[in-house]
Write a protein that holds these residues in place. Sequence first.
Motif, PDB file in Angstrom:
ATOM      1  N   VAL A  18     -46.728   4.825 -38.559  1.00  0.00           N
ATOM      2  CA  VAL A  18     -46.444   3.389 -38.632  1.00  0.00           C
ATOM      3  C   VAL A  18     -46.835   2.806 -39.988  1.00  0.00           C
ATOM      4  N   THR A  19     -47.950   3.237 -40.541  1.00  0.00           N
ATOM      5  CA  THR A  19     -48.316   2.842 -41.903  1.00  0.00           C
ATOM      6  C   THR A  19     -48.679   4.101 -42.685  1.00  0.00           C
ATOM      7  N   VAL A  20     -48.475   4.032 -43.994  1.00  0.00           N
ATOM      8  CA  VAL A  20     -48.790   5.167 -44.858  1.00  0.00           C
ATOM      9  C   VAL A  20     -49.639   4.684 -46.026  1.00  0.00           C
ATOM     10  N   ASP A  21     -50.332   5.622 -46.659  1.00  0.00           N
ATOM     11  CA  ASP A  21     -51.119   5.265 -47.833  1.00  0.00           C
ATOM     12  C   ASP A  21     -50.215   5.145 -49.051  1.00  0.00           C
ATOM     13  N   LEU A  22     -50.769   4.659 -50.135  1.00  0.00           N
ATOM     14  CA  LEU A  22     -49.990   4.422 -51.338  1.00  0.00           C
ATOM     15  C   LEU A  22     -49.427   5.715 -51.908  1.00  0.00           C
ATOM     16  N   GLU A  23     -50.175   6.804 -51.834  1.00  0.00           N
ATOM     17  CA  GLU A  23     -49.696   8.097 -52.345  1.00  0.00           C
ATOM     18  C   GLU A  23     -48.408   8.518 -51.632  1.00  0.00           C
ATOM     19  N   THR A  24     -48.396   8.366 -50.314  1.00  0.00           N
ATOM     20  CA  THR A  24     -47.221   8.752 -49.522  1.00  0.00           C
ATOM     21  C   THR A  24     -46.043   7.839 -49.834  1.00  0.00           C
ATOM     22  N   ALA A  25     -46.302   6.537 -49.927  1.00  0.00           N
ATOM     23  CA  ALA A  25     -45.235   5.589 -50.253  1.00  0.00           C
ATOM     24  C   ALA A  25     -44.676   5.868 -51.648  1.00  0.00           C
ATOM     25  N   ASN A  26     -45.556   6.181 -52.587  1.00  0.00           N
ATOM     26  CA  ASN A  26     -45.096   6.526 -53.937  1.00  0.00           C
ATOM     27  C   ASN A  26     -44.136   7.705 -53.879  1.00  0.00           C
ATOM     28  N   ARG A  27     -44.491   8.707 -53.119  1.00  0.00           N
ATOM     29  CA  ARG A  27     -43.639   9.896 -53.007  1.00  0.00           C
ATOM     30  C   ARG A  27     -42.296   9.538 -52.391  1.00  0.00           C
ATOM     31  N   ALA A  28     -42.307   8.717 -51.343  1.00  0.00           N
ATOM     32  CA  ALA A  28     -41.059   8.315 -50.685  1.00  0.00           C
ATOM     33  C   ALA A  28     -40.165   7.528 -51.643  1.00  0.00           C
TER      34      ALA A  28
END
Length: 81
Positions: A18-28
């Motif tokens: 449901v929520t992700v950290d900034l590292e994961t969002a950056n990758r996406a």
Amino acid sequence: MTSDERAMTHDELINLPVTVDLETANRALGLGRTTGYSLARGGRYPVRLLPANRGYRISRYDLLRHLGVGPDGCGVEAEVA
């Protein structure tokens, strides 16, 4: 290239929590670590940031919407103004 540096697959995007950290969002989003953190600190991150203890979280909904992926995994139609 490490596994964290490669782009996310469609299946990986759909199966995010449901929520992700900034590292994961950056990758996406295809952003590098330095660029992503710089955008977040400068208030220019491409999706809404949720303040967390010592960083940020990003909602899966906002991330998928920005990428044009609907909750069912299909494309999102453009909203009519």
